[in-house]
Enzyme design. Sequence first.
Site, short mmCIF file in Angstrom:
data_model
loop_
_atom_site.label_atom_id
_atom_site.label_comp_id
_atom_site.label_asym_id
_atom_site.label_seq_id
_atom_site.Cartn_x
_atom_site.Cartn_y
_atom_site.Cartn_z
N LYS A 1 -35.37 -17.30 -34.01
CA LYS A 1 -34.55 -17.15 -34.49
C LYS A 1 -34.02 -18.11 -36.21
O LYS A 1 -33.78 -17.27 -37.20
CB LYS A 1 -33.43 -16.04 -34.37
CG LYS A 1 -34.29 -14.40 -33.97
CD LYS A 1 -33.45 -14.27 -32.07
CE LYS A 1 -33.76 -13.30 -31.73
NZ LYS A 1 -32.89 -13.54 -30.74
N GLN B 1 -27.38 -13.98 -27.15
CA GLN B 1 -28.95 -13.76 -26.42
C GLN B 1 -28.74 -13.44 -25.06
O GLN B 1 -27.97 -13.96 -24.23
CB GLN B 1 -30.23 -15.18 -26.74
CG GLN B 1 -31.36 -14.95 -26.10
CD GLN B 1 -32.33 -14.04 -26.87
OE1 GLN B 1 -31.96 -14.06 -28.09
NE2 GLN B 1 -33.07 -13.23 -26.04
N ASP C 1 -27.31 -7.44 -33.14
CA ASP C 1 -27.80 -6.62 -32.20
C ASP C 1 -28.21 -5.30 -32.23
O ASP C 1 -28.88 -4.29 -31.43
CB ASP C 1 -28.24 -7.10 -30.78
CG ASP C 1 -29.28 -8.22 -30.81
OD1 ASP C 1 -30.17 -8.51 -30.88
OD2 ASP C 1 -28.78 -9.15 -29.35
#
Length: 298
Positions: free
Chosen positions: A54, A98, A121
């Site tokens: 990422k 995460q 997200d």
Amino acid sequence: MTARIIDGKAFAATLRQRVGAAVAGLKADHGLTPGLAVVLVGEDPASEIYVRNKGLQTVEAGMASFEYKLPATTSEAELLALVGQLNADAGVHGILVQLPLPKHISEAAVINAIDPDKDVDGFHVINAGRLATGQPALVPCTPYGCLLLLKDALGDLAGKSAVVIGRSNIVGKPMAQLLLAESCTVTVAHSKTRDLPAVVAGADIVVAAVGRPRMVTGDWIKPGAAVIDVGINRIPAPEKGEGATRVVGDVDFASAAAVAGAITPVPGGVGPMTIACLLRNTVVAACRQAGLADPAGL
Ligand code: NDP
């Protein structure tokens, strides 16, 4: 019949290029550099790889990348304090924590502490609610990537019959909402669904997000249907040597590709779309925070 292969790797590469062009435009026209903060708690090896990729792809697209690696012993209060700090930081337009988090930290508490406008997200309840009610939302990256692939392969999706197998908050449910918003007739299947093969047999679009290797076989699939395989399952691969593994999807590719009209492979289908959509979401979030229109073509 042999299905057309939906090349997610190639599509993701063009999406990343479009993101890069949009970022260059934002810098030149508005002096705005979108920034993405990624927070990793603990030392899960798979998560470390995701976070590294990422960060690399964020920088490649011309954006600012901020990485926070915290020890597994980090308390929920410490993580919430960092989220609060990132919420207040004007150089950070997207925040991703995460998952999974260590057991002593509530994932829901952390996700819902993120400013919904920075929640790239798309897991915050506000964004789930916005998606469900048709308001501009930040949409979870994997299902959004599936939608882009479907629209590219099929064009207008209106009126098509879609079956989503799986009802998780991160894939199945938002996928169903996205397909409904495209005016598909949507069925959501799960572990209690009766006669799943019969449910799948009526579908023009099948999205498998189950986590069971090769569960969906060609004899379930309507000839000509589009099949999107979200699954990432690691199975033993003795042919590659003792202890070796390889990744397969939730769909039995060989039998399904003989019946379907179009199908995503694993790997190289949905997987590469997830980070590309994360970059896209970060640019969209930066534009909205700056009061600018969403960039064209994203
Ligand atoms: P979850 O484990 O959260 O959800 C799985 C879903 O599948 C559940 O709704 C479950 O039903 C359903 N299910 C389980 N067994 C069956 C069955 N026998 N028949 C029908 N439905 C069943 O998984 P995720 O949604 O997080 O992920 C799904 C897959 O996608 C995994 O392989 C994961 O690795 C992959 N993935 C890939 C990503 C990518 O970037 N490509 C990103 C995220 C996930 P119930 O609710 O009743 O338990």
